[in-house]
Scaffold this active site. Structure first.
Site, PDB file in Angstrom:
ATOM      1  CB  ALA A  70     -15.579  40.818 -87.691  1.00  0.00           C
ATOM      2  N   GLY A 115     -17.498  37.482 -91.550  1.00  0.00           N
ATOM      3  CA  GLY A 115     -16.189  35.963 -91.171  1.00  0.00           C
ATOM      4  C   GLY A 115     -17.422  35.006 -90.858  1.00  0.00           C
ATOM      5  CD  GLU A 118     -14.055  35.915 -94.678  1.00  0.00           C
ATOM      6  OE1 GLU A 118     -13.476  35.936 -95.552  1.00  0.00           O
ATOM      7  OE2 GLU A 118     -14.271  36.310 -93.811  1.00  0.00           O
ATOM      8  CD  GLU A 138     -16.677  40.290 -94.748  1.00  0.00           C
ATOM      9  OE1 GLU A 138     -16.984  39.242 -94.392  1.00  0.00           O
ATOM     10  OE2 GLU A 138     -17.112  40.010 -96.199  1.00  0.00           O
TER      11      GLU A 138
END
Length: 261
Positions: A70, A115, A118, A138
């Site tokens: 992110a 992310g 991910e 995270e």
């Protein structure tokens, strides 16, 4: 090779029946901003609706990163209301990759964190080069993996291993990542894109109807008990058993020629 842009940060390149999904925000190491998330989701929608696509490969234009997750600089400016408003956009990007109906391969080099990892986990297979560093850090910034990581990681490596990796927020180098199943194929430095595209090309040589049905059965059956899973498999088999692809595949085998899907 045809090319199509989705916003400023995503490009799709076509290599026959293989679509290369390029993360192209090199100035930010492909950090996923709101705008980039929208572009990822839009590209996934277009690819999912394209019957000519048989496999998708996620790649990066940054020489030292697949994706660092992110965009925390953008997030730092958010109010709570901004964060709530952005959540559906972010989720649509990750679920867009996860829901692609054809086989997907992530080509990872350098950092694939948060992310970014991910996005790779949302793919069916991960090819990584020797420079890859992966992880879900995270909790170290006060949140949790929110792009599917808490659900996809244990499906890859088991609950205890996933817990250790998520709770410690540690970064895992390529060799260890391959040894514990975080990535599926480890290749020489700089070879991740080439090897992933070659793998996708081998996959794309097969029946598009069969590939989509096989992926559907694999995804829907995962986590079900055996009997329920076999019913999912039977439904997928019935969806292809009477298709033109099945007839062509059997005829080509009998005639000792390549099938014409």
């Amino acid at each position: 090779m045809a090319e199509q842009r989705f916003g400023e940060f995503v490009e799709v390149r076509r290599h026959g029946h293989v679509a290369e999904f390029v993360l192209d925000r090199p100035k930010a190491m492909n950090a996923v901003s709101t705008e980039m998330a929208r572009s990822v989701a839009a590209a996934c929608t277009a690819l999912g609706e394209d019957p000519g696509v048989r496999a998708v490969v996620l790649t990066s234009t940054h020489p030292k990163a697949f994706c660092v997750g992110a965009d925390l600089k953008e997030r730092n400016s958010f109010t709570d209301a901004d964060l709530v408003a952005q959540r559906p956009t972010a989720r649509a990007a990750y679920t867009g990759v996860l829901d692609l109906p054809v086989p997907t391969i992530a080509a990872v080099h350098g950092f694939a964190l948060g992310g970014g990892f991910e996005l790779a986990l949302a793919c069916d297979l991960i090819v990584a080069d020797s420079t890859a560093v992966v992880g879900l850090p995270e909790v170290s910034v006060g949140v949790i993996p929110g792009g599917g990581g808490t659900q996809l990681l244990p499906r890859r490596v088991g609950a205890a291993r996933a817990a250790e990796l998520i709770f410690t927020a540690r970064r895992v180098p390529a060799a260890e990542a391959a040894s514990i199943g975080l990535v599926d194929q480890l290749v020489d430095e700089g070879a991740d894109r080439t090897e992933a595209l070659a793998l996708a090309d081998r996959i794309a040589a097969h029946s598009p109807v069969g590939l989509r049905a096989a992926k559907r059965a694999l995804r829907l059956g995962h986590g079900l008990d055996l009997r329920a899973g076999l019913e999912v498999e039977d439904a997928a088999w019935r969806s292809v058993a009477f298709s033109p692809d099945r007839a062509e595949g059997v005829a080509a085998f009998a005639e000792k020629r390549k099938p014409n899907w």
